[in-house]
Motif scaffolding. Structure first.
Motif, mmCIF file in Angstrom:
data_model
loop_
_atom_site.group_PDB
_atom_site.id
_atom_site.type_symbol
_atom_site.label_atom_id
_atom_site.label_comp_id
_atom_site.label_asym_id
_atom_site.label_seq_id
_atom_site.Cartn_x
_atom_site.Cartn_y
_atom_site.Cartn_z
ATOM 1 N N UNK A 96 -11.591 -20.679 18.624
ATOM 2 C CA UNK A 96 -12.449 -20.748 17.430
ATOM 3 C C UNK A 96 -12.305 -19.538 16.524
ATOM 4 N N UNK A 97 -11.872 -18.417 17.089
ATOM 5 C CA UNK A 97 -11.665 -17.214 16.275
ATOM 6 C C UNK A 97 -10.496 -17.388 15.327
ATOM 7 N N UNK A 98 -9.393 -17.934 15.847
ATOM 8 C CA UNK A 98 -8.245 -18.186 14.969
ATOM 9 C C UNK A 98 -8.581 -19.309 13.992
ATOM 10 N N UNK A 99 -9.346 -20.299 14.471
ATOM 11 C CA UNK A 99 -9.729 -21.402 13.583
ATOM 12 C C UNK A 99 -10.594 -20.891 12.424
ATOM 13 N N UNK A 100 -11.470 -19.942 12.723
ATOM 14 C CA UNK A 100 -12.292 -19.340 11.671
ATOM 15 C C UNK A 100 -11.397 -18.571 10.688
ATOM 16 N N UNK A 141 -3.315 -13.418 18.457
ATOM 17 C CA UNK A 141 -3.857 -14.683 17.974
ATOM 18 C C UNK A 141 -3.301 -15.870 18.722
ATOM 19 N N UNK A 142 -4.151 -16.842 19.018
ATOM 20 C CA UNK A 142 -3.651 -18.029 19.698
ATOM 21 C C UNK A 142 -4.714 -19.100 19.829
ATOM 22 N N UNK A 143 -4.262 -20.251 20.334
ATOM 23 C CA UNK A 143 -5.161 -21.390 20.578
ATOM 24 C C UNK A 143 -5.060 -21.708 22.069
ATOM 25 N N UNK A 144 -5.860 -21.028 22.909
ATOM 26 C CA UNK A 144 -5.716 -21.187 24.361
ATOM 27 C C UNK A 144 -6.491 -22.366 24.958
ATOM 28 N N UNK A 145 -7.000 -23.277 24.110
ATOM 29 C CA UNK A 145 -7.890 -24.328 24.620
ATOM 30 C C UNK A 145 -7.288 -25.145 25.758
ATOM 31 N N UNK A 146 -5.970 -25.442 25.665
ATOM 32 C CA UNK A 146 -5.386 -26.303 26.711
ATOM 33 C C UNK A 146 -5.445 -25.637 28.088
ATOM 34 N N UNK A 147 -5.589 -24.332 28.101
ATOM 35 C CA UNK A 147 -5.730 -23.643 29.398
ATOM 36 C C UNK A 147 -7.121 -23.892 29.997
ATOM 37 N N UNK A 148 -8.044 -24.374 29.144
ATOM 38 C CA UNK A 148 -9.410 -24.643 29.605
ATOM 39 C C UNK A 148 -9.655 -26.147 29.779
ATOM 40 N N UNK A 159 -10.780 -27.350 13.999
ATOM 41 C CA UNK A 159 -9.746 -27.496 12.974
ATOM 42 C C UNK A 159 -8.372 -26.962 13.344
ATOM 43 N N UNK A 160 -8.212 -26.455 14.558
ATOM 44 C CA UNK A 160 -6.936 -25.835 14.948
ATOM 45 C C UNK A 160 -5.744 -26.770 14.893
ATOM 46 N N UNK A 161 -5.950 -28.024 15.298
ATOM 47 C CA UNK A 161 -4.810 -28.957 15.285
ATOM 48 C C UNK A 161 -4.449 -29.369 13.856
ATOM 49 N N UNK A 162 -5.345 -29.120 12.914
ATOM 50 C CA UNK A 162 -5.100 -29.535 11.532
ATOM 51 C C UNK A 162 -4.635 -28.389 10.636
ATOM 52 N N UNK A 163 -5.300 -27.233 10.755
ATOM 53 C CA UNK A 163 -4.942 -26.120 9.852
ATOM 54 C C UNK A 163 -3.699 -25.379 10.323
ATOM 55 N N UNK A 164 -3.501 -25.286 11.631
ATOM 56 C CA UNK A 164 -2.336 -24.515 12.101
ATOM 57 C C UNK A 164 -1.010 -25.129 11.626
ATOM 58 N N UNK A 165 -0.794 -26.461 11.798
ATOM 59 C CA UNK A 165 0.469 -27.012 11.255
ATOM 60 C C UNK A 165 0.579 -26.885 9.742
ATOM 61 N N UNK A 186 1.360 -24.265 24.307
ATOM 62 C CA UNK A 186 1.515 -23.182 25.295
ATOM 63 C C UNK A 186 0.183 -22.494 25.562
ATOM 64 N N UNK A 187 -0.662 -22.450 24.555
ATOM 65 C CA UNK A 187 -1.922 -21.714 24.699
ATOM 66 C C UNK A 187 -1.725 -20.209 24.715
#
Ligand code: COA
Length: 261
Positions: free
Chosen positions: A112-116, A131-138, A145-151, A165-166
């Motif tokens: 959520x920090x990177x998403x913000x 910076x990263x999106x580690x959700x899949x590790x959880x 919005x990570x799957x939408x804004x990051x690409x 990869x997370x």
């Protein structure tokens, strides 16, 4: 609404510094923090004396280390959906505000920090930031919005690499892939953010808002529709006093003074 987890200071230039203040939990976004962010963003949007904002985290270690995992671990499916909807609404309010925002990433920006940070207009990172999106590790996926804004920011391939990869990337790599706009020493992060905003805010205020609106609208529609939006917004900009002042100042070889009208 009194704020327990946010510090808000507005300077003479009309720049609001919003600091997430939960350093013992690396500024993790609990429901209460998101509710306060929503309240502060709504207030900033309404307040015509505030022209821009900088978001950062208290402490030297974290911008925001993600959504609050303690809370996440307790959510039912329905609550999780509400959790995502509320965060998405809050971040979208920030993203669509006609006022430029800077994420001053002073350390970990995870989940959520990177998403913000990605909902901000630009991102500046301290050299030590990760910076990263580690959700899949959880066992979950990004919900803010990570799957939408990051690409949209770094392209499909690099986004999928990060999302699948997370694994976090250091600031230098984030700069290389376009995830952040600049990397600066930690001690210069806020002064760099203020200096950048100072330059931006010297430009015509209504034009700034229209540029942000056109870019946002264009990213979500076909090129044809985006161009139509741009032409209409261009027409609106041409009707402003700022257009008269800006073009006249150029022809008179002087600096323009914009009224935002
Ligand atoms: N939610 C809730 N609490 C969090 C948190 C989060 N996202 N991230 C950190 N914290 C808490 C820790 O539980 C710890 O609390 P405690 O002192 O009460 O035990 C405190 O913040 C300090 O974190 P700690 O893990 O001890 O720091 P570290 O330097 O060893 O590690 C990180 C830093 C960022 C690598 C690690 O905290 C981490 O992986 N956090 C989770 C990141 C994440 O998965 N975010 C996505 C959530 S969807």
């Amino acid at each position: 609404m009194p704020h327990s987890y946010l510090l808000v200071e507005v300077d003479d230039a009309g720049i609001a510094l919003v600091s997430i203040n939960r350093p013992d939990k690396l500024n993790a976004l609990s429901g209460a923090v998101v509710a306060e962010l929503e309240d502060v963003f709504a207030g900033i949007a309404r307040d015509s004396s505030i022209r821009a904002l900088i978001l950062t985290g208290v402490g030297e270690k974290a911008f925001v280390a993600g959504a609050d995992i303690q809370e996440l671990s307790q959510l039912t499916a329905f609550e999780a959906r509400q959790f995502a909807v509320r965060g998405q609404r809050t971040f979208r309010m920030l993203e669509t505000m006609p006022k430029p925002s800077v994420a001053a990433i002073n350390g970990y920006a995870l989940g959520g920090g990177l998403e913000l940070a990605m909902a901000c207009t630009v991102r500046f990172a301290a050299e030590s930031a990760k910076m990263g999106q580690p959700e899949v590790k959880l066992g979950i996926i990004p919900g803010y919005g990570g799957t939408q804004r990051l690409p949209r920011l770094v392209g499909r391939g690099r986004a999928l690499e990060l999302l699948l990869s997370g694994e976090p990337v250091p600031a230098a790599e984030a700069l290389r892939i376009g995830l952040v706009n600049a990397v600066v020493p930690q001690c210069d992060l806020l002064s760099h953010s203020r200096a950048w905003l100072g330059k931006i805010l010297a430009n015509a205020p209504l034009a700034l808002g229209l540029v942000m609106e056109a870019v946002d609208a264009g990213l979500n529609v076909s090129l044809e529709e985006g161009l139509r939006f741009e032409a209409a917004a261009f027409g609106v900009s041409a009707a402003t006093e700022d257009r008269r002042e800006g073009t006249r100042a150029f022809l008179e070889k002087r600096r323009a003074v914009f009224a935002g009208k």
